[in-house]
Design a protein around this motif. Structure first.
Motif, short mmCIF file in Angstrom:
data_model
loop_
_atom_site.label_atom_id
_atom_site.label_comp_id
_atom_site.label_asym_id
_atom_site.label_seq_id
_atom_site.Cartn_x
_atom_site.Cartn_y
_atom_site.Cartn_z
N CYS A 51 0.86 -1.20 0.00
CA CYS A 51 0.00 0.00 0.00
C CYS A 51 0.89 1.24 0.00
CB CYS A 51 -0.94 0.02 1.20
SG CYS A 51 -2.04 -1.39 1.34
N CYS A 52 1.86 1.27 -0.91
CA CYS A 52 2.94 2.24 -0.83
C CYS A 52 2.52 3.66 -1.17
CB CYS A 52 4.09 1.82 -1.73
SG CYS A 52 3.76 1.96 -3.52
N GLY A 53 1.39 3.85 -1.86
CA GLY A 53 1.01 5.20 -2.25
C GLY A 53 2.11 5.84 -3.06
N SER A 54 2.55 7.01 -2.64
CA SER A 54 3.58 7.75 -3.37
C SER A 54 4.99 7.18 -3.19
CB SER A 54 3.57 9.21 -2.92
OG SER A 54 3.89 9.29 -1.55
N GLY A 55 5.13 6.17 -2.35
CA GLY A 55 6.45 5.62 -2.06
C GLY A 55 7.19 6.39 -0.98
N ALA A 56 6.46 7.21 -0.22
CA ALA A 56 7.09 8.09 0.77
C ALA A 56 7.83 7.30 1.84
CB ALA A 56 6.04 8.99 1.42
N LEU A 57 7.26 6.18 2.30
CA LEU A 57 7.91 5.42 3.38
C LEU A 57 9.24 4.84 2.92
CD1 LEU A 57 4.98 3.46 5.05
CD2 LEU A 57 5.91 5.69 5.64
#
Length: 264
Positions: free
Chosen positions: A103-109
């Motif tokens: 669930c990475c979304g924008s890859g911010a993590l």
């Protein structure tokens, strides 16, 4: 009679933002001016912001954990409280660790963790094509691999049993509470990035159910939840064979559930 100081002229951009309810109107005005190519462009950005479009979607980026993260319209904007998850992940991430962000979304993590722990290998997945596009841009300089698909499904089979750190900032808002979210989230972010099902833990259950299969011996799973969900979330991870605890940060009102796989 002493001269009365002339008050400084008002700033129409700040005034418009403040009237629209923007708490940090001065900061937002500065960012919008920096982003605007022309006065007409500034007017257009201001109108869209006053109408409720998230500032980050207008700018095309969000500040997160010291990184500038590209975000596009509709893509989940990383929250400041999620920096606590990165803090906890950094504590268990060593040189050369294999990291997966579901669930990475924008890859911010993945971007934030790799910035703190250079040399790790980041893999990520999300079901939203717009989010995957952003994540690929954000992780490109790190040679991160981002896959389009549902949770573990698109990941390379060779990662099974080799993941040292599994990040999962899963949606955890209960369905009935979506209507209570601020309009910026409710109207401008993908519902799939927010809706966690009846009790908010549907996606967490799916991640937990297969976590031990993908984690390396002694590997770690980190999931963000609300404070009231922490107890049930810990119970879910323990039932799936992980040693689980919850950590809380009152400073940013954040809760992270941490699970560790057996050192088999």
């Amino acid at each position: 009679m002493p001269n009365t100081p002339t008050p400084p002229p008002s700033d129409p951009v700040v005034d418009a933002l403040r009237e629209a309810g923007c708490v940090f109107a001065e900061d937002e005005a500065r960012l919008l001016r920096d982003a605007a190519r022309t006065p007409a462009h500034l007017d257009a950005l201001l109108r869209r912001r006053v109408a409720g479009l998230p500032l980050e979607h207008l700018l095309g980026w969000a500040e997160f954990a010291g990184c500038r993260v590209r975000v596009a319209p509709g893509v989940f904007v990383p929250r400041r409280r999620t920096e606590f998850l990165v803090d906890r992940a950094a504590e268990v991430t060593g040189p050369g660790s294999v990291v997966v962000d579901l669930c990475c979304g924008s890859g911010a993590l993945g971007l934030a963790l790799a910035t703190r722990r250079p040399g790790i290998r980041v893999h990520a997945s999300d079901i939203d094509p717009a989010a995957v596009s952003c994540a690929r841009d954000n992780l490109a300089d790190l040679d991160g691999q981002v896959f389009l698909g549902d949770l573990y499904a698109p990941l390379p089979a060779g990662l099974r049993g080799r993941v040292d750190v599994l990040l999962a900032n899963v949606p955890y808002v209960p369905t009935r509470e979506i209507a209570l979210l601020p309009p910026e989230a409710r109207l401008h972010e993908a519902r799939a990035a927010l809706d966690g099902g009846g009790d908010g833990l549907d996606l967490l259950r799916r991640v937990s159910a297969r976590a031990e299969e993908w984690l390396s011996p002694g590997g770690h799973l980190l999931v963000e939840t609300s404070d009231r969900q922490a107890g049930p979330a810990v119970a879910i991870l323990r039932a799936d064979g992980l040693d689980a605890t919850a950590a809380r940060s009152p400073d940013v009102t954040a809760t992270v559930v941490l699970g560790s796989a057996p050192a088999r």
